[in-house]
Motif scaffolding. Structure first.
Motif, PDB file in Angstrom:
ATOM      1  N   ASN A  97       0.821  -1.212   0.000  1.00 50.43           N
ATOM      2  CA  ASN A  97       0.000   0.000   0.000  1.00 50.43           C
ATOM      3  C   ASN A  97       0.856   1.264   0.000  1.00 50.43           C
ATOM      4  OD1 ASN A  97      -2.438  -1.400  -0.003  1.00 50.43           O
ATOM      5  ND2 ASN A  97      -2.544  -1.481   2.222  1.00 50.43           N
ATOM      6  N   PHE A  98       2.016   1.207   0.665  1.00 51.96           N
ATOM      7  CA  PHE A  98       2.898   2.377   0.723  1.00 51.96           C
ATOM      8  C   PHE A  98       3.380   2.774  -0.669  1.00 51.96           C
ATOM      9  CE2 PHE A  98       7.267   4.066   1.011  1.00 51.96           C
ATOM     10  CZ  PHE A  98       7.012   5.234   1.725  1.00 51.96           C
ATOM     11  N   PHE A  99       3.654   1.766  -1.503  1.00 57.70           N
ATOM     12  CA  PHE A  99       4.171   2.043  -2.845  1.00 57.70           C
ATOM     13  C   PHE A  99       3.057   2.114  -3.888  1.00 57.70           C
ATOM     14  CE2 PHE A  99       8.053   0.381  -0.840  1.00 57.70           C
ATOM     15  CZ  PHE A  99       8.950   1.354  -1.236  1.00 57.70           C
ATOM     16  N   ALA A 100       1.815   2.162  -3.444  1.00 61.41           N
ATOM     17  CA  ALA A 100       0.681   2.230  -4.374  1.00 61.41           C
ATOM     18  C   ALA A 100       0.114   3.642  -4.405  1.00 61.41           C
ATOM     19  CB  ALA A 100      -0.405   1.240  -3.960  1.00 61.41           C
ATOM     20  N   ARG A 101      -0.587   3.952  -5.461  1.00 67.21           N
ATOM     21  CA  ARG A 101      -1.257   5.235  -5.619  1.00 67.21           C
ATOM     22  C   ARG A 101      -2.692   4.980  -6.061  1.00 67.21           C
ATOM     23  NH1 ARG A 101       2.524   6.103  -3.228  1.00 67.21           N
ATOM     24  NH2 ARG A 101       4.199   7.629  -3.530  1.00 67.21           N
ATOM     25  N   PRO A 102      -3.611   5.870  -5.707  1.00 63.44           N
ATOM     26  CA  PRO A 102      -5.007   5.667  -6.132  1.00 63.44           C
ATOM     27  C   PRO A 102      -5.107   5.542  -7.649  1.00 63.44           C
ATOM     28  CG  PRO A 102      -4.855   7.455  -4.524  1.00 63.44           C
ATOM     29  CD  PRO A 102      -3.442   7.101  -4.898  1.00 63.44           C
ATOM     30  N   SER A 103      -5.852   4.561  -8.101  1.00 66.17           N
ATOM     31  CA  SER A 103      -6.029   4.376  -9.544  1.00 66.17           C
ATOM     32  C   SER A 103      -7.119   5.302 -10.051  1.00 66.17           C
ATOM     33  CB  SER A 103      -6.377   2.923  -9.863  1.00 66.17           C
ATOM     34  OG  SER A 103      -7.564   2.541  -9.186  1.00 66.17           O
ATOM     35  N   ILE A 104      -6.982   5.726 -11.291  1.00 65.97           N
ATOM     36  CA  ILE A 104      -7.942   6.636 -11.915  1.00 65.97           C
ATOM     37  C   ILE A 104      -8.565   5.944 -13.114  1.00 65.97           C
ATOM     38  CG2 ILE A 104      -8.210   8.852 -13.115  1.00 65.97           C
ATOM     39  CD1 ILE A 104      -5.873   9.916 -11.484  1.00 65.97           C
ATOM     40  N   ASP A 105      -9.874   6.028 -13.217  1.00 60.26           N
ATOM     41  CA  ASP A 105     -10.591   5.444 -14.347  1.00 60.26           C
ATOM     42  C   ASP A 105     -10.418   6.361 -15.560  1.00 60.26           C
ATOM     43  OD1 ASP A 105     -12.208   4.165 -16.119  1.00 60.26           O
ATOM     44  OD2 ASP A 105     -14.062   4.391 -14.973  1.00 60.26           O
ATOM     45  N   GLU A 106      -9.452   6.016 -16.408  1.00 58.57           N
ATOM     46  CA  GLU A 106      -9.142   6.873 -17.548  1.00 58.57           C
ATOM     47  C   GLU A 106     -10.247   6.866 -18.606  1.00 58.57           C
ATOM     48  OE1 GLU A 106      -5.361   5.867 -19.103  1.00 58.57           O
ATOM     49  OE2 GLU A 106      -4.256   6.483 -17.305  1.00 58.57           O
ATOM     50  N   THR A 107     -11.173   5.904 -18.518  1.00 58.74           N
ATOM     51  CA  THR A 107     -12.255   5.861 -19.506  1.00 58.74           C
ATOM     52  C   THR A 107     -13.202   7.041 -19.348  1.00 58.74           C
ATOM     53  OG1 THR A 107     -13.635   4.471 -18.061  1.00 58.74           O
ATOM     54  CG2 THR A 107     -12.136   3.347 -19.592  1.00 58.74           C
ATOM     55  N   LYS A 108     -13.162   7.696 -18.186  1.00 59.81           N
ATOM     56  CA  LYS A 108     -14.023   8.848 -17.954  1.00 59.81           C
ATOM     57  C   LYS A 108     -13.416  10.145 -18.494  1.00 59.81           C
ATOM     58  CE  LYS A 108     -16.096   6.886 -13.760  1.00 59.81           C
ATOM     59  NZ  LYS A 108     -16.323   7.081 -12.308  1.00 59.81           N
ATOM     60  N   PHE A 109     -12.210  10.052 -19.021  1.00 61.06           N
ATOM     61  CA  PHE A 109     -11.515  11.228 -19.524  1.00 61.06           C
ATOM     62  C   PHE A 109     -11.300  11.107 -21.027  1.00 61.06           C
ATOM     63  CE2 PHE A 109     -10.512  10.885 -15.090  1.00 61.06           C
ATOM     64  CZ  PHE A 109     -10.395  12.191 -14.627  1.00 61.06           C
ATOM     65  N   THR A 110     -11.143  12.246 -21.660  1.00 64.14           N
ATOM     66  CA  THR A 110     -10.793  12.289 -23.075  1.00 64.14           C
ATOM     67  C   THR A 110      -9.373  12.821 -23.205  1.00 64.14           C
ATOM     68  OG1 THR A 110     -13.086  12.737 -23.709  1.00 64.14           O
ATOM     69  CG2 THR A 110     -11.375  13.264 -25.331  1.00 64.14           C
ATOM     70  N   GLN A 111      -8.532  12.083 -23.888  1.00 62.78           N
ATOM     71  CA  GLN A 111      -7.132  12.494 -24.017  1.00 62.78           C
ATOM     72  C   GLN A 111      -7.016  13.679 -24.978  1.00 62.78           C
ATOM     73  OE1 GLN A 111      -4.368   9.620 -25.609  1.00 62.78           O
ATOM     74  NE2 GLN A 111      -2.688  10.446 -24.404  1.00 62.78           N
ATOM     75  N   VAL A 112      -6.330  14.707 -24.530  1.00 59.57           N
ATOM     76  CA  VAL A 112      -6.140  15.896 -25.364  1.00 59.57           C
ATOM     77  C   VAL A 112      -4.652  16.187 -25.573  1.00 59.57           C
ATOM     78  CG1 VAL A 112      -8.339  16.933 -24.698  1.00 59.57           C
ATOM     79  CG2 VAL A 112      -6.295  17.392 -23.311  1.00 59.57           C
TER      80      VAL A 112
END
Length: 300
Positions: free
Chosen positions: A142-157
């Motif tokens: 957990n110390f070396f982990a970071r919250p994951s982000i659902d990239e499907t909710k974003f549009t790459q620009v």
């Protein structure tokens, strides 16, 4: 294992270099993830060489210097060096001079694996859990982990390279060149690289000839056993003591209709096989100090 004095004496010289720029996250990975596997003395040797990297700045010193810095004998330095080499944190090179002259050793530090690579590694993560226990292992993970982000909710620009930069016409480049701008500026030097730690398992730890001999090419084509799959098989076999015939069954159980072998599924299958065979006892990392034929049991 050879005695240290056959390979190294105190008047032998050494210098230190690195495969890349060592960073703060590397110190944390070394201290919290590698130290339980290699021990505090091997970590101390790595950190000492890290300090020497800047202090010596390419100059040479004798091993008397290391002995003074670490306050230990040459046998200890030699044995801890082997641990660093075995786990992929150090590459050692030697320049043998005349028979009556001291050797020159080059100690090349390799940065440790990134946290995600370490926890995905078939062997290192299992050995770490065995060494520190489940509770601390989860805490470290957990110390070396970071919250994951659902990239499907974003549009790459993100803009592409060609959206932001343009090429200069060749005639302008030629006109702007000077004699000082040539490649001779790097003569005798290399740009800094970043090659992370990697340990090597000999091919002899697993009998692939026997493994392939008992597999039907219709069920498991050779192309399905890619280089990554082969490396995973070798590590899992070494870690859990899985013989080739048992490994055949595990592979047959995870290959899909498209002849793709899921490595994560193979890891789970190998662990389940081990737990059934050994009652859930974690495999343990031990130092190989003598060939099996020459080992004796003490304090029986």
């Amino acid at each position: 294992m050879q005695h240290h004095w056959k390979e190294l004496i105190a008047v032998d010289r050494y210098t230190v270099q690195s495969r890349g720029v060592l960073q703060e996250v590397d110190r944390k990975v070394l201290t919290l993830l590698y130290q339980p596997l290699i021990g505090c003395r091997a970590l101390a040797l790595y950190m000492t060489l890290w300090g020497e990297l800047e202090l010596l700045d390419g100059q040479e010193a004798t091993h008397h210097r290391l002995m003074a810095l670490m306050q230990c004998g040459l046998p200890d330095i030699y044995s801890e060096r082997l641990k660093l080499e075995g786990i992929g944190l150090l590459d050692t090179y030697v320049h043998a001079k005349e028979a009556d002259e001291p050797k020159l050793f080059l100690y090349e530090l390799r940065p440790p694996l990134a946290p995600d690579q370490f926890f995905r590694d078939e062997m290192l993560s299992v050995f770490l859990r065995r060494q520190v226990g489940r509770h601390l292992f989860i805490q470290l993970s957990n110390f070396f982990a970071r919250p994951s982000i659902d990239e499907t909710k974003f549009t790459q620009v993100t803009r592409s390279f060609s959206d932001v930069f343009s090429a200069v016409p060749a005639e302008q480049i030629v006109a702007g060149l000077s004699e000082e701008a040539g490649p001779e500026l790097l003569e005798g030097k290399d740009h800094i690289r970043r090659d992370e730690a990697s340990y090597v398992l000999d091919d002899g730890v697993f009998d692939f000839e026997l493994f392939f001999a008992g597999l039907s090419k219709q069920l498991v084509p050779r192309r399905a056993v890619t280089a990554k799959v082969k490396e995973a098989i070798k590590k899992l076999a070494f870690l859990y003591g899985i013989p080739p015939l048992e490994m055949q069954k595990l592979v047959l159980g995870v290959i899909d209709p498209a002849y793709h072998i899921d490595i994560d599924a193979l890891r789970r299958a190998a662990r389940e096989w081990y737990e059934l065979e050994h009652g859930g006892v974690e495999p343990r990392l031990v130092e190989r100090v003598q060939p099996l034929a020459y080992r004796t049991m003490e304090n029986i």
